[in-house]
Structure formats: C-alpha cells, structure tokens
Enzyme design. Structure first.
Site, mmCIF file in Angstrom:
data_model
loop_
_atom_site.group_PDB
_atom_site.id
_atom_site.type_symbol
_atom_site.label_atom_id
_atom_site.label_comp_id
_atom_site.label_asym_id
_atom_site.label_seq_id
_atom_site.Cartn_x
_atom_site.Cartn_y
_atom_site.Cartn_z
ATOM 1 C CG ASN A 91 -1.895 1.588 1.427
ATOM 2 O OD1 ASN A 91 -2.713 2.216 0.368
ATOM 3 N ND2 ASN A 91 -1.149 1.617 2.595
ATOM 4 C CE1 TYR A 157 -1.111 8.777 -6.306
ATOM 5 C CE2 TYR A 157 -3.011 8.853 -7.436
ATOM 6 C CZ TYR A 157 -1.881 7.914 -6.202
ATOM 7 O OH TYR A 157 -2.909 7.692 -5.918
ATOM 8 C CB ILE A 190 -9.593 8.041 0.445
ATOM 9 C CG1 ILE A 190 -10.112 6.587 -0.832
ATOM 10 C CG2 ILE A 190 -10.089 7.620 1.937
ATOM 11 C CD1 ILE A 190 -11.792 6.047 -0.362
#
Length: 253
Positions: A91, A157, A190
């Site tokens: 992650n 990214y 998020i």
C-alpha cells in the site's frame, strides 16, 4: 466476516496512516497477526500499538519500499517473527509534486515511480517466494482511480498507479495455478493525510474533490480496508487479477 483471517499473518506497507492503518486494524480484527511497515516510525509504531490495545498481535518494521535491502529485511523479519506470511497489502505510496507532463521534473518522476511502482514490485518479489514455499497466499496492491482515468498535473502518479494494475494482472496470471492470488484496489478520493496534503485543509479544494464523487462525499480509509480484507479472505477465492474500484462511483461517470 469476523474471524475470516484467524491464524493468518498479514503484512501492510504504508501502515502508519490512512488506508494502510485502516487495513492493518481490519486485518487484526479478522484475527490476523499484523506486520506494520512504514518509513515513518512514529505512525507505524502507533498503528502497532493500536492493534495491541485491541488484544491482537502486531510488530512494526521500518522499511523504505523503494530499497530492495529494506524490503528483503521486512519480509525476513515478518517470517522470523511469525513463521509465515499469508496476506500482503502493498500500500505504500506518495502523490508527488503537482505539475503538468512537460513540467514534471525528472527527480519527481523517479521518486514517485520508485516508491509507488517499483516498491510494489519489490514487495511482491520477496513476498511471492515465501508464499510459494507455503503453497499459498493473497496479495493486494493499492492502485487508484488515477490508474484507470487521467488526472491533470499528476503524470507520474497516474503512470505509477496504472502500472500497478498491469503488474497485478501479470503476477496474477503467473501464480494463479500455484495458490497465490494477486489483486488490486483502486480507491477514489479518500479522506487520508495524502488528500489533506493536496487540499491544504482548505474547504474550497475539498469541495472540488467531493464534486468528483457521485456519492457526494469523500470515502473513508475503512471502506477501502474492507475491500482489502475481503480480497485476502477465502470469500474471494476465485478473484484473481482484479482491480477492485472503491470510489463512490467516480469512474462510472
């Protein structure tokens, strides 16, 4: 799903905050012993303490996932501590500096790719041999909706997260018949420290992000963690190579 990972050992990179912390706590809730990894010692140790406070087992290991030596040590420490490795949530990641494709610096490009994409590859490089020795395991890599659709001023990214999806599919094909399931999660916007850094805590910028979400709100780390834990559980035994979108409907627009 209570107890769905009882007796298992789970590893979470980037476990010191955000989605990684939520994932580590969810693994513990489901009965797993958790290895929390992060380059940030304070956050990682805090996550491990939070797990122990709930009566479960956890250990923190400082690791920079862009360095092979750190990752090799991380996996060996996990196995030395708990004798096995059943689940891994790869992650750890960064957003990098905001800039258009032509203005993105080589330094920024290399740093984002090294941590986000190379880091996931390195983790699998050392996780998979251990899982093969055990004849099974489950891996979930954190991609993003930015790996599925483009976002302005985030070339490195987006490239890193798209690469994670293809890396996940490749590894899934290679090891599906050998008992290792490899999947990915693709979070939308998020509420994490990463998003807070991007918005700078300004309500108007947060409102712009919320405007991207058909759900009308930001997601929570816990909502992504539920998907991660499910993908690692036997309930997802026939799910392989899947980029699971957890995004409030963002990519459905």
């Amino acid at each position: 799903m209570a107890g769905s990972l009882e007796g298992k050992v789970a590893l979470v990179t980037g476990g010191g905050s955000g989605i990684g912390r939520a994932s580590a706590l969810a693994f513990a809730r489901e009965g797993a012993k958790v290895v929390v990894a992060d380059v940030q010692v304070k956050g990682g140790e805090e996550t491990a303490r939070m797990i122990k406070d709930t009566g479960h087992e956890a250990v923190f290991v400082k690791a920079d996932v862009s360095k092979a030596s750190d990752v090799e040590k991380l996996i060996s420490t996990a196995v030395r501590t708990y004798n096995r490795l059943d689940c891994a949530h790869n992650n750890a990641g960064i957003e990098g500096a905001s800039a258009s494709t032509a203005d993105c610096t080589e330094e920024n490009w290399d740093r984002v790719i090294d941590i986000n994409l190379k880091g996931v590859w390195l983790c699998m490089k050392y996780e998979i041999p251990q899982m093969l020795r055990q004849k099974g395991g489950a891996i979930v890599n954190t991609s993003s909706v930015a790996g599925l659709v483009g976002f302005r001023d985030m070339p490195a990214y987006c490239a890193s997260k798209g690469g994670i999806i293809q890396l996940t599919r490749t590894a899934a094909l290679e090891y599906a018949a050998r008992g290792i399931r490899v999947n990915a999660v693709c979070p939308g916007v998020i509420r994490t420290p990463m998003v807070e850094r991007v918005t700078g805590g300004k309500q108007e910028f947060e409102a712009q992000f919320i405007g991207l979400e058909p759900a009308g709100r930001l997601g929570t780390p816990e909502e992504v963690a539920e998907a991660v834990v499910w993908l690692c559980s036997d309930a997802a035994s026939f799910v392989m190579g899947h980029p699971m979108v957890v995004d409030g409907g963002l990519v459905s627009q």
